[in-house]
Design an enzyme around this catalytic site. Structure first.
Site, PDB file in Angstrom:
ATOM      1  N   PHE A 262      -4.871  14.368   3.325  1.00 35.79           N
ATOM      2  CA  PHE A 262      -5.717  14.125   4.323  1.00 35.79           C
ATOM      3  C   PHE A 262      -4.952  12.745   5.214  1.00 35.79           C
ATOM      4  O   PHE A 262      -5.331  11.728   4.555  1.00 35.79           O
ATOM      5  CB  PHE A 262      -7.169  13.794   4.124  1.00 35.79           C
TER       6      PHE A 262
ATOM      7  N   ASP B 164       0.253   6.346   1.911  1.00 38.49           N
ATOM      8  CA  ASP B 164      -0.827   6.253   2.814  1.00 38.49           C
ATOM      9  C   ASP B 164      -2.057   5.801   2.003  1.00 38.49           C
ATOM     10  O   ASP B 164      -2.793   6.407   1.428  1.00 38.49           O
ATOM     11  CB  ASP B 164      -1.279   7.685   3.485  1.00 38.49           C
TER      12      ASP B 164
ATOM     13  N   LYS C 228      -9.302   1.420   7.382  1.00 38.36           N
ATOM     14  CA  LYS C 228     -10.420   1.211   6.685  1.00 38.36           C
ATOM     15  C   LYS C 228     -10.843  -0.182   6.297  1.00 38.36           C
ATOM     16  O   LYS C 228     -11.262  -0.910   7.268  1.00 38.36           O
ATOM     17  CB  LYS C 228     -10.547   2.274   5.651  1.00 38.36           C
TER      18      LYS C 228
END
Ligand SMILES: *Cc1c(COP(=O)(O)O)cnc(C)c1O
Length: 409
Positions: free
Chosen positions: A138, A223, A252
């Site tokens: 993802f 990531d 985030k």
């Protein structure tokens, strides 16, 4: 206040299916709904709220900077971006950083940069390079990124896609090695797969991948949009394997739970291929984002939040493992990122999420079978222990409902 759920249903695109709760306020690890009921936020917006809601130092940094200078665009210098990027490079061991806003944008930035590096540094013809990615990945929701998703719903109906990606199983370094050819420029990987259901690879996996990448002249891009900034008990999840990647994606938590802040970081020889005009973002690197991002990095260190995540994470995972329930297939986790894998033959993960909501806990199912727990790193130990008792009750309730109505979940 009106019926917010009905109003949203009437006007919002249906791309989300929210839990039936309307949140109006948050402090630390707790949020309050419109009726005044309190919930322990065990999702923390997938790590975006790692510092908790309304952290006083972050709110102060935000409001101070907002009234001074917020947005200017990178066509001018500002006095907040340089110290932020310097700190980010120093903390991650990278040479240069390219600030963006959302995680997906930073992933796109990484893709562009490694492709240009492949062309400039490795002489791969433009348009011919390949990036190896993992099954269950993802990396966001842009068309390029969903184009190499292995989740069919993320792709269905959204093509055509550009290609240039090769998918290998996650956790299998030999598969990476076998997938590399003369056109491969990079391996893009999450150190722990979040969306796929908190999948923790075997110990040493990332270290083996790093050795393979180095030997074959391929860039390792981690990531860490979800796993970075203390979430797994280290500043970066890569550190569990002693790996320093060639490129790093953060997002985030970098925005302190207040504004979207992301970045792609890399070594000099990698980032060096980008020239003025190659890439940009109107909001990327704005003074407000930089001021909050810098304060977030300071708070992480001053409050020793990575160490806290390691300590409380062990408690969370051990606590979940100690729950004896026929519904639970497996408990996986690293630091304060944990997944409760529910046996689909017994119940859906959403039924457990619903039972937790009724007990004052916010969580979310992923891939239909896993309940994800990622509380703010500032969560109290007592609150964490309280939540474990609620999880036990929720599992008992779902199991009891199932035994009353066999064949249904
Ligand atoms: C959430 C996430 C992204 C995308 O971030 P957005 O801010 O939602 O675009 C990318 N990679 C990983 C690993 C993520 O968890």
């Amino acid at each position: 206040m009106g019926d917010m759920i009905a109003l949203e249903r009437r006007h919002a695109a249906r791309n989300y299916d929210p839990l039936p709760v309307v949140l109006v306020e948050g402090r630390g690890a707790w949020v309050t709904d419109e009726r005044g009921a309190r919930y322990l936020d065990m999702l923390s917006a997938y790590s975006a709220v790692s510092f908790g809601h309304a952290h006083p130092r972050l709110v102060a940094a935000l409001s101070r900077q907002a009234s001074r200078l917020a947005v200017t665009s990178r066509v001018f210098h500002n006095d907040r971006l340089p110290p932020f990027l310097a700190r980010l490079c120093e903390r991650t061991g990278m040479d240069r950083a390219l600030p963006m806003n959302t995680g997906a944008e930073a992933v796109e930035t990484a893709i562009k940069c490694v492709r240009k590096w492949g062309h400039v540094a490795r002489g791969i013809p433009d348009g011919q390079s390949r990036i190896v990615v993992c099954d269950g990945n993802f990396h966001g929701r842009t068309t390029t990124v969903v184009g190499f998703s292995s989740e069919s719903q993320y792709r269905r109906g959204f093509g055509p896609f550009g290609g240039g990606f090769v998918v290998v199983p996650f956790g299998d370094a030999d598969a990476l090695e076998a997938a590399i050819d003369e056109r491969t420029v990079a391996f893009l990987v999450e150190p722990v797969q979040g969306e796929a259901g908190i999948v923790v690879p075997p110990p040493g996996y990332l270290a083996r991948c790093a050795r393979i990448c180095r030997r074959r002249g391929v860039l390792l891009v981690a990531d860490e949009v979800q796993t970075g900034l203390g979430r797994t008990g280290r500043f970066l999840a890569c550190e569990h394997d002693g790996v320093r990647p060639d490129g790093l994606v953060l997002g985030k938590a970098l925005g302190g739970g207040l504004v979207p802040v992301s970045a792609f970081l890399a070594r000099e020889d990698v980032m060096g291929v980008l020239e003025p005009g190659d890439h940009g973002s109107t909001f990327g690197g704005n003074p407000l984002a930089a001021a909050v991002g810098l304060e977030a990095l300071d708070v992480l260190e001053d409050e020793r939040l990575a160490e806290r995540a390691a300590r409380l994470g062990d408690r969370l995972v051990e606590g979940l493992r100690a729950i004896d329930s026929p519904l639970v297939r497996e408990v996986r986790g690293l630091g304060l990122l944990a997944g409760l894998d529910i046996d689909p033959g017994q119940a859906g993960a959403r039924s457990v999420v619903d039972a937790l909501l009724a007990r004052g806990i916010l969580s979310k199912d992923t891939r239909g079978t896993v309940v994800r727990f990622a509380p703010p790193l500032v969560v109290d130990r007592q609150d964490l222990d309280w939540s474990l008792d609620r999880v036990r009750e929720a599992l008992d309730e779902v199991a009891a409902a199932r035994s009353r109505a066999p064949g249904r979940s």
